[in-house]
Design a protein around this motif. Structure first.
Motif, PDB file in Angstrom:
ATOM      1  N   THR A 117       0.891  -0.789   0.246  1.00  0.00           N
ATOM      2  CA  THR A 117       0.056  -0.035   0.279  1.00  0.00           C
ATOM      3  C   THR A 117       1.125   1.202   0.243  1.00  0.00           C
ATOM      4  OG1 THR A 117      -1.928  -0.695   1.423  1.00  0.00           O
ATOM      5  CG2 THR A 117      -1.817   1.611   0.968  1.00  0.00           C
TER       6      THR A 117
ATOM      7  N   GLU B 274      -5.624   5.973   7.521  1.00  0.00           N
ATOM      8  CA  GLU B 274      -5.016   4.952   9.013  1.00  0.00           C
ATOM      9  C   GLU B 274      -5.252   5.195   9.022  1.00  0.00           C
ATOM     10  OE1 GLU B 274      -2.043   4.087   8.378  1.00  0.00           O
ATOM     11  OE2 GLU B 274      -1.284   5.909   6.363  1.00  0.00           O
TER      12      GLU B 274
ATOM     13  N   SER C 227       2.103   4.980   0.544  1.00  0.00           N
ATOM     14  CA  SER C 227       1.634   6.053   1.851  1.00  0.00           C
ATOM     15  C   SER C 227       1.573   7.904   1.381  1.00  0.00           C
ATOM     16  CB  SER C 227       2.706   6.353   2.283  1.00  0.00           C
ATOM     17  OG  SER C 227       3.185   6.792   3.785  1.00  0.00           O
TER      18      SER C 227
ATOM     19  N   LYS D 132       4.238  10.339   1.119  1.00  0.00           N
ATOM     20  CA  LYS D 132       4.943  10.379  -0.269  1.00  0.00           C
ATOM     21  C   LYS D 132       4.311  10.996  -1.685  1.00  0.00           C
ATOM     22  CE  LYS D 132       7.239   5.808   2.165  1.00  0.00           C
ATOM     23  NZ  LYS D 132       7.678   4.483   1.469  1.00  0.00           N
TER      24      LYS D 132
ATOM     25  N   ALA E 159      -4.836   5.852  -3.573  1.00  0.00           N
ATOM     26  CA  ALA E 159      -3.003   5.591  -3.096  1.00  0.00           C
ATOM     27  C   ALA E 159      -2.756   4.848  -4.289  1.00  0.00           C
ATOM     28  CB  ALA E 159      -3.681   4.014  -2.432  1.00  0.00           C
TER      29      ALA E 159
ATOM     30  N   GLY F 148      -4.052  11.217   5.751  1.00  0.00           N
ATOM     31  CA  GLY F 148      -3.896  10.205   6.633  1.00  0.00           C
ATOM     32  C   GLY F 148      -5.360   9.293   7.032  1.00  0.00           C
TER      33      GLY F 148
END
Ligand SMILES: [Zn+2]
Length: 132
Positions: A6, A125, A8, A11, A28, A122
């Protein structure tokens, strides 16, 4: 064999997942589908396994759709009302049909863009509150 790692959010720049969501793609990786049905997100990306199903756009997409389309449709209604060459029994149904089609086309794109932006921040997450 597809790459199952997956990506990030840290990045990549935030505009990339936003544009991927706008195109109904996984924020993603940009390869997998974002929706299983019209506005129903897939639980996880088929290409990279990102848990995009846990990202909740909530009321953002409808509000943003109204904010974008509202002024445009109000102006269009005002302009068409001043046109005396077209009868009102044609302009009102045509404007209503246009408004419905515009909402149906814009809503999944805006939802995808918001999901992409939330993923970049995020939102995909695991949450600490889900652990207990
Ligand atoms: Zn993906």
């Amino acid at each position: 064999m597809p790459d199952r790692s997956t990506p990030s959010p840290a990045k990549m720049p935030a505009w990339r997942p936003l544009l991927r969501g706008l195109a109904h793609r996984c924020p993603a990786c940009g390869r997998g589908k974002l929706y299983a049905r019209y506005l129903k997100q897939v639980d996880s990306c088929a290409a990279c396994g990102a848990p995009i199903g846990r990202i909740r756009a909530e009321d953002g997409p409808p509000w943003l759709t109204v904010l974008i389309l509202g002024p445009f449709l109000a102006g269009l209604t005002f302009i068409s009302a001043r046109q005396e060459s077209l009868p009102i029994w044609i302009t009102l149904p045509a404007l209503g049909a246009f408004a419905i089609l515009a909402v149906l086309m814009l809503l999944p794109r805006i939802k995808g863009a918001i999901i992409g932006l939330l993923w970049a921040m995020g939102g995909g997450e695991p949450d600490d509150s889900e652990a207990g």
